[in-house]
Design an enzyme around this catalytic site. Structure first.
Site, PDB file in Angstrom:
ATOM      1  N   ARG A  63      -2.785 -65.844  63.298  1.00  0.00           N
ATOM      2  CA  ARG A  63      -2.585 -67.479  63.324  1.00  0.00           C
ATOM      3  C   ARG A  63      -3.807 -68.249  64.320  1.00  0.00           C
ATOM      4  O   ARG A  63      -3.486 -67.851  65.780  1.00  0.00           O
ATOM      5  CB  ARG A  63      -1.520 -68.176  63.551  1.00  0.00           C
ATOM      6  CG  ARG A  63      -0.992 -68.447  61.800  1.00  0.00           C
ATOM      7  CD  ARG A  63      -1.299 -69.263  61.065  1.00  0.00           C
ATOM      8  NE  ARG A  63      -0.633 -69.586  59.979  1.00  0.00           N
ATOM      9  CZ  ARG A  63      -0.638 -68.584  58.956  1.00  0.00           C
ATOM     10  NH1 ARG A  63      -1.408 -66.823  58.534  1.00  0.00           N
ATOM     11  NH2 ARG A  63       0.313 -68.404  57.647  1.00  0.00           N
ATOM     12  N   GLU A  71      -8.454 -75.639  61.212  1.00  0.00           N
ATOM     13  CA  GLU A  71      -9.266 -74.078  59.818  1.00  0.00           C
ATOM     14  C   GLU A  71      -9.841 -75.176  58.892  1.00  0.00           C
ATOM     15  O   GLU A  71      -9.130 -76.874  58.266  1.00  0.00           O
ATOM     16  CB  GLU A  71      -8.822 -73.758  59.284  1.00  0.00           C
ATOM     17  CG  GLU A  71      -7.952 -72.474  60.092  1.00  0.00           C
ATOM     18  CD  GLU A  71      -7.624 -71.246  59.896  1.00  0.00           C
ATOM     19  OE1 GLU A  71      -7.405 -71.048  58.181  1.00  0.00           O
ATOM     20  OE2 GLU A  71      -7.110 -70.454  60.135  1.00  0.00           O
ATOM     21  N   HIS A 110     -10.251 -67.443  56.886  1.00  0.00           N
ATOM     22  CA  HIS A 110      -8.981 -67.602  56.181  1.00  0.00           C
ATOM     23  C   HIS A 110      -9.099 -65.633  55.377  1.00  0.00           C
ATOM     24  O   HIS A 110      -7.951 -66.446  54.326  1.00  0.00           O
ATOM     25  CB  HIS A 110      -8.445 -67.989  56.424  1.00  0.00           C
ATOM     26  CG  HIS A 110      -6.705 -68.202  56.447  1.00  0.00           C
ATOM     27  ND1 HIS A 110      -5.917 -68.984  57.603  1.00  0.00           N
ATOM     28  CD2 HIS A 110      -5.491 -67.153  56.585  1.00  0.00           C
ATOM     29  CE1 HIS A 110      -4.898 -68.750  57.167  1.00  0.00           C
ATOM     30  NE2 HIS A 110      -4.672 -68.073  56.491  1.00  0.00           N
TER      31      HIS A 110
HETATM   32  P1  NAD Z   1       6.674 -60.668  60.651  1.00  0.00           P
HETATM   33  O1  NAD Z   1       7.902 -62.421  61.033  1.00  0.00           O
HETATM   34  O2  NAD Z   1       7.119 -59.867  60.301  1.00  0.00           O
HETATM   35  O3  NAD Z   1       6.325 -60.684  62.349  1.00  0.00           O
HETATM   36  C1  NAD Z   1       6.147 -61.003  63.625  1.00  0.00           C
HETATM   37  C2  NAD Z   1       6.622 -60.413  64.490  1.00  0.00           C
HETATM   38  O4  NAD Z   1       6.074 -61.029  66.185  1.00  0.00           O
HETATM   39  C3  NAD Z   1       8.125 -60.761  64.904  1.00  0.00           C
HETATM   40  O5  NAD Z   1       8.286 -59.159  64.991  1.00  0.00           O
HETATM   41  C4  NAD Z   1       8.128 -61.186  66.193  1.00  0.00           C
HETATM   42  O6  NAD Z   1       9.412 -60.737  66.797  1.00  0.00           O
HETATM   43  C5  NAD Z   1       7.098 -61.459  67.345  1.00  0.00           C
HETATM   44  N1  NAD Z   1       7.076 -62.467  67.841  1.00  0.00           N
HETATM   45  C6  NAD Z   1       6.993 -63.547  67.649  1.00  0.00           C
HETATM   46  N2  NAD Z   1       7.503 -63.948  68.845  1.00  0.00           N
HETATM   47  C7  NAD Z   1       6.997 -63.789  69.799  1.00  0.00           C
HETATM   48  C8  NAD Z   1       6.135 -63.202  70.949  1.00  0.00           C
HETATM   49  N3  NAD Z   1       5.996 -64.481  71.600  1.00  0.00           N
HETATM   50  N4  NAD Z   1       5.385 -62.059  71.544  1.00  0.00           N
HETATM   51  C9  NAD Z   1       5.056 -61.281  70.731  1.00  0.00           C
HETATM   52  N5  NAD Z   1       5.276 -60.919  69.860  1.00  0.00           N
HETATM   53  C10 NAD Z   1       6.503 -62.002  68.972  1.00  0.00           C
HETATM   54  O7  NAD Z   1       5.627 -61.568  60.279  1.00  0.00           O
HETATM   55  P2  NAD Z   1       3.912 -61.204  59.521  1.00  0.00           P
HETATM   56  O8  NAD Z   1       4.110 -60.465  57.845  1.00  0.00           O
HETATM   57  O9  NAD Z   1       3.864 -59.236  60.062  1.00  0.00           O
HETATM   58  O10 NAD Z   1       2.882 -61.890  59.664  1.00  0.00           O
HETATM   59  C11 NAD Z   1       2.366 -61.910  61.551  1.00  0.00           C
HETATM   60  C12 NAD Z   1       0.625 -63.137  60.965  1.00  0.00           C
HETATM   61  O11 NAD Z   1       0.263 -62.863  60.956  1.00  0.00           O
HETATM   62  C13 NAD Z   1       2.188 -64.693  60.794  1.00  0.00           C
HETATM   63  O12 NAD Z   1       1.971 -65.423  61.979  1.00  0.00           O
HETATM   64  C14 NAD Z   1       1.332 -65.179  59.574  1.00  0.00           C
HETATM   65  O13 NAD Z   1       1.860 -66.115  59.092  1.00  0.00           O
HETATM   66  C15 NAD Z   1      -0.060 -64.099  59.552  1.00  0.00           C
HETATM   67  N6  NAD Z   1      -0.416 -63.918  58.412  1.00  0.00           N
HETATM   68  C16 NAD Z   1      -2.149 -64.063  58.496  1.00  0.00           C
HETATM   69  C17 NAD Z   1      -2.656 -63.939  57.176  1.00  0.00           C
HETATM   70  C18 NAD Z   1      -3.951 -63.860  57.114  1.00  0.00           C
HETATM   71  O14 NAD Z   1      -4.152 -64.228  55.950  1.00  0.00           O
HETATM   72  N7  NAD Z   1      -5.015 -63.668  57.896  1.00  0.00           N
HETATM   73  C19 NAD Z   1      -1.844 -63.245  56.269  1.00  0.00           C
HETATM   74  C20 NAD Z   1      -0.249 -63.073  56.643  1.00  0.00           C
HETATM   75  C21 NAD Z   1       0.502 -62.902  56.949  1.00  0.00           C
HETATM   76  C1  MLT Z   2       0.041 -66.403  54.885  1.00  0.00           C
HETATM   77  O1  MLT Z   2       0.135 -66.555  56.097  1.00  0.00           O
HETATM   78  O2  MLT Z   2       0.780 -65.961  54.058  1.00  0.00           O
HETATM   79  C2  MLT Z   2      -1.540 -66.476  54.850  1.00  0.00           C
HETATM   80  O3  MLT Z   2      -1.829 -67.099  55.550  1.00  0.00           O
HETATM   81  C3  MLT Z   2      -2.159 -66.644  54.016  1.00  0.00           C
HETATM   82  C4  MLT Z   2      -2.169 -66.904  53.285  1.00  0.00           C
HETATM   83  O4  MLT Z   2      -1.983 -67.543  52.787  1.00  0.00           O
HETATM   84  O5  MLT Z   2      -3.420 -67.596  53.083  1.00  0.00           O
END
Ligand code: NAD
Ligand code: MLT
Length: 526
Positions: free
Chosen positions: A231, A260, A279
């Site tokens: 994010r 964004e 993204h």
């Molecule tokens: P998840 O909930 O499985 O993992 C997130 C982890 O972050 C958790 O284990 C949590 O304990 C940890 N966390 C929370 N606060 C923290 C801190 N202060 N310091 C260190 N660790 C901390 O989530 P995920 O499915 O692994 O997704 C992770 C991130 O990726 C999310 O923000 C999600 O929205 C983002 N994401 C982005 C895309 C994209 O298109 N770029 C796609 C999918 C997910």
């Molecule tokens: C998500 O949170 O799953 C991601 O940002 C991916 C998306 O929706 O494009």
């Protein structure tokens, strides 16, 4: 026939089952404005979105038939969860379907920045034959991963195969789990100082905002490369550009941005050391199909009143239980939130004790609020539906007890959080005419309302210490609204609880903690 509106591009294959069971309308152009959605939402039972559609309270108010909002992805930051909860609209997401896609993009970005592939491509297609792009290998390098949840753990697995050493930071990562994954544990600053590559995989929360900023860049080895496919805002973008200019950061790869899409003059866009994508983490055929299937299945379960999972907001609670427990929900959440902010280290066990008038009611909904409060600063989509599941899936043991004695209170909720490093206990009560009061911190009796900005100061009970704290805060324009001191014996260890009118700047906190007789200072916001 149910009516379902799909307002963002979602895999057609994935939502096939919805077409079979409902009347599905797919809007031609995603990102409808609030007014456009308000005009049409009234006739739909379900709304499916990705991240472009912002589902606001006004849209939900107009959606009088709306039973469920499905988010085809993980983050629900584009949906007003509180408004949905208030209206009994269930919000579900699809947290697992895009894990691998995002992990693989992270790797692609890591390799692209290591070998400067986009920069070399740009020159080559521009007619230049420049072979001076000398990159670095991943093998034998140290990768720091901040956030070791679904995506972070998959990245760690792959990094090991590439011969990298991995250091992880996640408040919920226990030593046992880290050891199983072959990952060393480190703090953010240790990772900053040791890593050759850093990738972030946390949600964006007040705690993770600028988790990597100026202080961390100053600790880094020259030549480090930074990746953000989680994010925008977890890494301070301006501090990163400065670190590139100073020769600390050799390359950065960003899929997400603080705003964004980024403005045309965003400093990343013309920086030859930064590569960017719009993204695209979840943008694979497989991931889009996975999340669409997951979310469609869940939407149908909800419309048909069948059991469902992955809900990210409020579950129904039987009316008789709700009437009795509702007044305690805020107390439970506050006790949890204070504990979550003061307990250091990965939580291993939570012990909840209910006493007084709470012993003859099913308190499980209240326990959910406590657990949610404990983790709300770390887990983006935690809520009272998934709180127990998320805590248990992270290996946290939850023990619920009752006792007949409530120390002269009519009701008492006592919660102990145990981590590897320490044990912290807080007790609170609902006091007629006064609302929620915290009445004990560890062994110290106190009495304060857990709200606003608080400072918890552990100190030795010596003359003059209260005056010094007051003067230091006053000299820095931090106004004290209330102050409480708790101690067991004269001259022994003690605790001070201050409510202040604004958050205290970090240099003031560090100045406070340097004072003689002050053991530690913790600032929290409720
Ligand atoms: P998840 O909930 O499985 O993992 C997130 C982890 O972050 C958790 O284990 C949590 O304990 C940890 N966390 C929370 N606060 C923290 C801190 N202060 N310091 C260190 N660790 C901390 O989530 P995920 O499915 O692994 O997704 C992770 C991130 O990726 C999310 O923000 C999600 O929205 C983002 N994401 C982005 C895309 C994209 O298109 N770029 C796609 C999918 C997910
Ligand atoms: C998500 O949170 O799953 C991601 O940002 C991916 C998306 O929706 O494009």
């Amino acid at each position: 026939m149910y009516k379902v509106l799909v307002s963002d591009p979602i895999s057609d294959m994935g939502i096939q089952m919805l077409y079979d069971a409902a009347d599905v309308e797919v809007v031609k152009q995603s990102g409808l404005s609030e007014d456009e959605l308000i005009a049409i939402i009234g006739e739909y039972d379900a709304l499916l979105v990705r991240s472009q559609t912002k589902v606001t309270e006004k849209i939900m108010t107009a959606g009088t038939k709306l039973k469920v909002i499905g988010r085809a992805g993980v983050g629900v930051d584009n949906i007003d969860l509180e408004a949905a909860t208030k209206r009994g609209i269930i919000v579900i997401n699809a947290p697992d379907g895009n894990t691998i896609a995002t992990c693989e993009l992270t790797f692609a970005m890591m390799m692209a920045t290591a070998r400067m592939i986009p920069q070399a491509y740009k020159k080559t297609v521009g007619g230049e034959w420049d072979r001076k792009f000398i990159g670095v290998e991943l093998r034998n390098k140290t990768l720091g991963i901040l956030g070791m949840g679904r995506i972070g753990s998959e990245v760690a697995k792959r990094a090991k195969v590439f011969g990298m050493e991995v250091i992880g930071y996640d408040p919920f990562l226990t030593e046992e789990r880290a050891e199983k994954m072959g990952v060393k544990l480190g703090t953010v600053n240790e990772i900053a100082a040791q890593a050759d590559f850093i990738t972030v995989h946390t949600p964006l929360t007040p705690e993770t905002r600028h988790l990597i900023g100026k202080t961390q860049f100053e600790l880094m080895k020259p030549g480090i490369r930074i990746i953000n496919c989680a994010r925008g805002g977890i890494i301070d973008e301006l501090a990163l550009v400065e670190a590139i200019d100073q020769g600390i950061v050799a390359g950065a790869a960003f899929d997400v941005f603080e705003v964004e899409p980024p403005q045309k003059d965003h400093p990343f866009l013309n920086n030859p050391k930064v590569i960017v994508t719009p993204h695209l983490g979840a943008s694979t055929i497989e991931a889009q199909e996975n999340v669409a299937i997951d979310v469609s299945e869940e939407v149908l379960h909800i419309l048909r009143n069948e059991p469902f999972k992955n809900a990210v907001n409020l579950p129904p609670v039987p009316a008789n239980v709700l009437n009795k427990l509702q007044p305690y929900f805020r107390l439970g959440e506050k006790i949890g939130s204070v504990l979550g902010q003061i307990a250091q280290g990965a939580v291993a066990e939570i012990v909840v004790n209910y006493a007084g008038e709470l012993i003859d009611v099913d308190t499980s909904p209240l326990t959910r609020y406590i657990v949610k409060g404990i983790f709300e600063n770390q887990l983006e989509s935690i809520n009272i539906i998934n709180a127990m599941h998320l805590a248990k899936s992270r290996g946290v043991n939850i023990v619920v007890q009752t006792s007949n004695t409530a120390n002269d209170f009519t009701n008492l909720v006592t919660v102990t959080v145990k981590t590897k490093q320490e044990e912290k206990t807080l007790a609170g009560t609902l006091l007629a005419g006064y609302g929620e009061r915290i009445v004990r911190i560890d062994q110290y009796p106190v009495d304060f309302a857990a709200e606003g900005n608080l400072l918890l100061i552990s100190h030795n009970d010596k003359p003059g210490i209260i005056g010094r704290v007051g003067t230091l805060l006053g000299n820095n324009q931090v106004n004290i609204a209330t102050m409480q001191v708790g101690r067991k014996v004269i001259g022994g260890s003690a605790i001070m609880v201050l409510t202040i009118d604004k958050t205290a700047p970090t240099d003031v906190l560090s100045e406070l903690s340097k004072q003689d007789e002050i053991v530690n200072v913790r600032a929290l916001t409720l």
